[in-house]
Design a protein around this motif. Structure first.
Motif, mmCIF file in Angstrom:
data_model
loop_
_atom_site.group_PDB
_atom_site.id
_atom_site.type_symbol
_atom_site.label_atom_id
_atom_site.label_comp_id
_atom_site.label_asym_id
_atom_site.label_seq_id
_atom_site.Cartn_x
_atom_site.Cartn_y
_atom_site.Cartn_z
ATOM 1 N N TYR A 9 -4.790 2.202 -7.251
ATOM 2 C CA TYR A 9 -3.376 2.193 -6.890
ATOM 3 C C TYR A 9 -2.686 0.883 -7.264
ATOM 4 O O TYR A 9 -1.509 0.889 -7.615
ATOM 5 C CB TYR A 9 -3.195 2.512 -5.401
ATOM 6 C CG TYR A 9 -3.311 3.996 -5.136
ATOM 7 C CD1 TYR A 9 -2.289 4.859 -5.476
ATOM 8 C CD2 TYR A 9 -4.456 4.540 -4.576
ATOM 9 C CE1 TYR A 9 -2.387 6.223 -5.254
ATOM 10 C CE2 TYR A 9 -4.573 5.899 -4.350
ATOM 11 C CZ TYR A 9 -3.530 6.725 -4.688
ATOM 12 O OH TYR A 9 -3.633 8.074 -4.484
ATOM 13 N N THR A 10 -3.384 -0.230 -7.202
ATOM 14 C CA THR A 10 -2.741 -1.486 -7.596
ATOM 15 C C THR A 10 -2.627 -1.600 -9.114
ATOM 16 O O THR A 10 -1.632 -2.102 -9.627
ATOM 17 C CB THR A 10 -3.501 -2.707 -7.038
ATOM 18 O OG1 THR A 10 -4.860 -2.636 -7.427
ATOM 19 C CG2 THR A 10 -3.374 -2.784 -5.540
ATOM 20 N N ALA A 11 -3.632 -1.129 -9.839
ATOM 21 C CA ALA A 11 -3.575 -1.203 -11.304
ATOM 22 C C ALA A 11 -2.527 -0.260 -11.885
ATOM 23 O O ALA A 11 -1.969 -0.524 -12.952
ATOM 24 C CB ALA A 11 -4.940 -0.888 -11.895
ATOM 25 N N ASN A 12 -2.250 0.827 -11.191
ATOM 26 C CA ASN A 12 -1.315 1.828 -11.710
ATOM 27 C C ASN A 12 -0.001 1.880 -10.949
ATOM 28 O O ASN A 12 0.763 2.823 -11.129
ATOM 29 C CB ASN A 12 -1.972 3.214 -11.675
ATOM 30 C CG ASN A 12 -3.137 3.294 -12.615
ATOM 31 O OD1 ASN A 12 -2.998 3.040 -13.799
ATOM 32 N ND2 ASN A 12 -4.306 3.620 -12.084
ATOM 33 N N ALA A 13 0.267 0.891 -10.114
ATOM 34 C CA ALA A 13 1.479 0.919 -9.287
ATOM 35 C C ALA A 13 2.746 1.025 -10.128
ATOM 36 O O ALA A 13 3.676 1.742 -9.772
ATOM 37 C CB ALA A 13 1.530 -0.316 -8.396
ATOM 38 N N HIS A 14 2.801 0.347 -11.258
ATOM 39 C CA HIS A 14 4.002 0.381 -12.092
ATOM 40 C C HIS A 14 4.096 1.661 -12.929
ATOM 41 O O HIS A 14 5.132 1.930 -13.513
ATOM 42 C CB HIS A 14 4.045 -0.856 -13.001
ATOM 43 C CG HIS A 14 2.878 -0.942 -13.938
ATOM 44 N ND1 HIS A 14 1.639 -1.359 -13.529
ATOM 45 C CD2 HIS A 14 2.775 -0.643 -15.247
ATOM 46 C CE1 HIS A 14 0.809 -1.318 -14.561
ATOM 47 N NE2 HIS A 14 1.469 -0.888 -15.614
ATOM 48 N N CYS A 24 -12.523 -0.104 -2.290
ATOM 49 C CA CYS A 24 -12.223 -0.968 -3.438
ATOM 50 C C CYS A 24 -11.753 -0.149 -4.637
ATOM 51 O O CYS A 24 -10.815 -0.551 -5.334
ATOM 52 C CB CYS A 24 -13.449 -1.796 -3.820
ATOM 53 S SG CYS A 24 -13.876 -3.051 -2.612
ATOM 54 N N VAL A 84 -8.125 1.135 -3.863
ATOM 55 C CA VAL A 84 -7.171 0.020 -3.928
ATOM 56 C C VAL A 84 -6.986 -0.432 -5.372
ATOM 57 O O VAL A 84 -5.853 -0.666 -5.818
ATOM 58 C CB VAL A 84 -7.645 -1.143 -3.028
ATOM 59 C CG1 VAL A 84 -6.859 -2.404 -3.282
ATOM 60 C CG2 VAL A 84 -7.554 -0.744 -1.559
ATOM 61 N N ALA A 85 -8.072 -0.534 -6.125
ATOM 62 C CA ALA A 85 -7.969 -0.941 -7.530
ATOM 63 C C ALA A 85 -7.162 0.076 -8.333
ATOM 64 O O ALA A 85 -6.328 -0.301 -9.164
ATOM 65 C CB ALA A 85 -9.361 -1.101 -8.136
#
Length: 191
Positions: free
Chosen positions: A51-56, A45, A48-49
């Motif tokens: 990488y998804t929060a910082n993807a941009h 978790c 994933v959190a």
């Protein structure tokens, strides 16, 4: 919790060459598997959190664009930019990896999870930055220390060999032994 659990349940094996700790399998492994699975889910978790929060905000390192023979995006460097191969990204991958390895190796790798306190702690981050920024200077200071101990070892080998007693663990039969003894006991006694 898992680190405290490991501290109080690991025992040394009778054979010093045995790397695995001696544990009570009827109690240790069920607890390790249950809490280790929760830790693994928590680690997934977190990764994933992150990488998804910082993807941009992820940017590729400059060598990637040279290899791909493409130009980097037109926008300049941003304070929010995170290098995909940066320390923080690598930390989260290692965090997840140590969760998996800990389940496989009796909890040996849970100690690395204690480093999570560094991630958002500004004081500890500044301490780490001060050490890593001055790493070359610290290496030169270490080299100077070794040179000074070596000079002392040569003088001790030539003039003070009688004061080294094997019964005290102070060996000086050759210059190498004298140097290692001086280095070991010099560092252990505070310089």
């Amino acid at each position: 919790f898992l680190n405290i659990f490991v501290v109080f349940t690991w025992n040394a094996s009778v054979n010093p060459n045995q790397r695995r700790p001696k544990v009570d399998g009827s109690f240790f492994y069920p607890v390790l598997i249950i809490f280790g699975t929760f830790q693994l889910i928590f680690s997934v978790c977190m990764v994933v959190a992150f990488y998804t929060a910082n993807a941009h905000n992820f940017v590729m390192p400059s060598f990637f664009y040279a290899i791909a023979k493409t130009k980097p995006p037109p926008h300049g460097p941003s304070h929010a930019a995170i290098n995909i191969f940066g320390l923080r990204s690598i930390f989260y991958v290692l965090f997840l990896s140590t969760s998996v390895l800990s389940l496989c190796f009796d909890g040996s790798f849970y100690c690395f999870h204690l480093l999570i306190i560094i991630v958002d702690n500004d004081i500890l981050l500044r301490v780490l930055q001060s050490v890593t920024r001055n790493a070359v200077s610290l290496l030169w200071v270490g080299a100077l220390m070794i040179i000074i101990v070596f000079i002392y070892s040569v003088v001790a080998f030539v003039f003070l060999r009688r004061s080294f007693g094997k019964g005290d663990g102070l060996f000086c039969d050759n210059l190498g032994e004298c140097f290692l003894t001086s280095l070991r006991y010099g560092l252990m006694s505070g310089g």
